[in-house]
Scaffold this active site. Structure first.
Site, PDB file in Angstrom:
ATOM      1  N   SER A 116       0.833  -1.197   0.000  1.00  0.00           N
ATOM      2  CA  SER A 116       0.000   0.000   0.000  1.00  0.00           C
ATOM      3  C   SER A 116       0.872   1.253   0.000  1.00  0.00           C
ATOM      4  O   SER A 116       1.707   1.427  -0.873  1.00  0.00           O
ATOM      5  CB  SER A 116      -0.969  -0.051   1.190  1.00  0.00           C
ATOM      6  OG  SER A 116      -1.974   0.925   1.076  1.00  0.00           O
ATOM      7  N   ASP A 172      -9.841  -4.250  -5.181  1.00  0.00           N
ATOM      8  CA  ASP A 172      -9.296  -3.410  -4.116  1.00  0.00           C
ATOM      9  C   ASP A 172     -10.230  -2.225  -3.876  1.00  0.00           C
ATOM     10  O   ASP A 172     -10.428  -1.393  -4.769  1.00  0.00           O
ATOM     11  CB  ASP A 172      -7.896  -2.921  -4.511  1.00  0.00           C
ATOM     12  CG  ASP A 172      -7.109  -2.363  -3.339  1.00  0.00           C
ATOM     13  OD1 ASP A 172      -7.713  -1.634  -2.525  1.00  0.00           O
ATOM     14  OD2 ASP A 172      -5.898  -2.633  -3.250  1.00  0.00           O
ATOM     15  N   HIS A 205      -8.012  -5.192  -0.739  1.00  0.00           N
ATOM     16  CA  HIS A 205      -6.787  -4.533  -0.291  1.00  0.00           C
ATOM     17  C   HIS A 205      -6.107  -5.282   0.848  1.00  0.00           C
ATOM     18  O   HIS A 205      -4.909  -5.148   1.035  1.00  0.00           O
ATOM     19  CB  HIS A 205      -7.124  -3.105   0.162  1.00  0.00           C
ATOM     20  CG  HIS A 205      -5.921  -2.227   0.333  1.00  0.00           C
ATOM     21  ND1 HIS A 205      -5.131  -1.816  -0.717  1.00  0.00           N
ATOM     22  CD2 HIS A 205      -5.362  -1.677   1.447  1.00  0.00           C
ATOM     23  CE1 HIS A 205      -4.157  -1.046  -0.276  1.00  0.00           C
ATOM     24  NE2 HIS A 205      -4.269  -0.953   1.032  1.00  0.00           N
TER      25      HIS A 205
END
Length: 229
Positions: A116, A172, A205
């Site tokens: 991320s 995501d 995610h």
């Protein structure tokens, strides 16, 4: 500043991998994941370094304090970006690279990466550092300050053969797949010959609830590193 957690090589130390966590996390999370999937055992010559980000106020979360590499106003492609704090995070990552080179590890044997926003710092750093790293492995992430490139690219010709593995899930809900695809287009338009984008069907995610996806991503990480060292 919290000290990084480290997995030391079981054999002769000839390479290093520095990996950055995501928002509101700590280095220990990925230390545990790398151990769980036995990456250190399959790469006995590699030292793994997992720093923890400083605590700062996050604009997106109404000023709430949490661990973060840089301030965040939003995760969509039109969100305001804090260039100053992104550059500061990149400098922080470079300080770990410099520490490894001082201990005799050549920069071409140093990998950087992250998950991320940690991956975002790694992607930004490979483009703006004068160093030609051994490779970059970034998971569920994007290239920040994308509109500053290619102008902001440093030593481009020297670095266009650096292997870059960018993995992203097409479900995501935080970093939309379209933002990752825009990053893919940016790297390819700049002529990076060994940039690889892997899209995972159905993956969100998070990693903790999707062990099979994370296991596959970790296998990609391990295989990529093994091929390059």
């Amino acid at each position: 500043m919290t000290e990084p957690v480290v997995i030391y090589p079981s054999g002769n130390h000839t390479a290093t991998f520095i990996f950055l966590h995501g928002l509101d996390d700590v280095g220990k999370t990925w230390f545990d994941d790398f151990n769980y999937f036995k990456l250190p055992k399959s790469l006995p010559y590699m030292k793994f370094v997992f720093p923890t980000a400083p605590i700062m106020k996050i604009s997106k979360n109404n000023g709430e304090e949490m661990t973060s590499w840089f301030d965040v106003h939003g995760f969509d492609q039109n969100a305001k970006e804090d260039q100053q704090s992104i550059e500061r995070a990149s400098q922080f990552l470079n300080s770990f690279v410099e520490a490894e080179t001082k201990h005799g590890i050549p920069v071409e044997r140093i990998f950087i990466g992250g998950f991320s926003m940690g991956g975002a710092v790694a992607l930004y750093t490979v483009l703006t550092s004068s160093d030609a790293f051994g490779g970059v492995i970034s998971l569920s992430t994007w290239l920040p300050l994308q509109t500053t490139f290619p102008k902001a690219l440093i030593a481009g010709e020297k670095k266009k053969a650096i292997p870059i593995l960018h993995c992203h899930g097409n479900k995501d809900s935080i970093i939309h797949i379209n933002r990752a695809r825009l990053s893919e287009e940016c790297f390819k338009s700049m002529g990076f010959q060994k940039y690889t984008f892997k899209e995972y069907d159905g993956m969100d995610h998070t990693d903790c609830e999707q062990v099979s996806h994370l296991s596959y991503k970790m296998k990609c990480v391990r295989d990529k590193v093994k091929r390059l060292l």
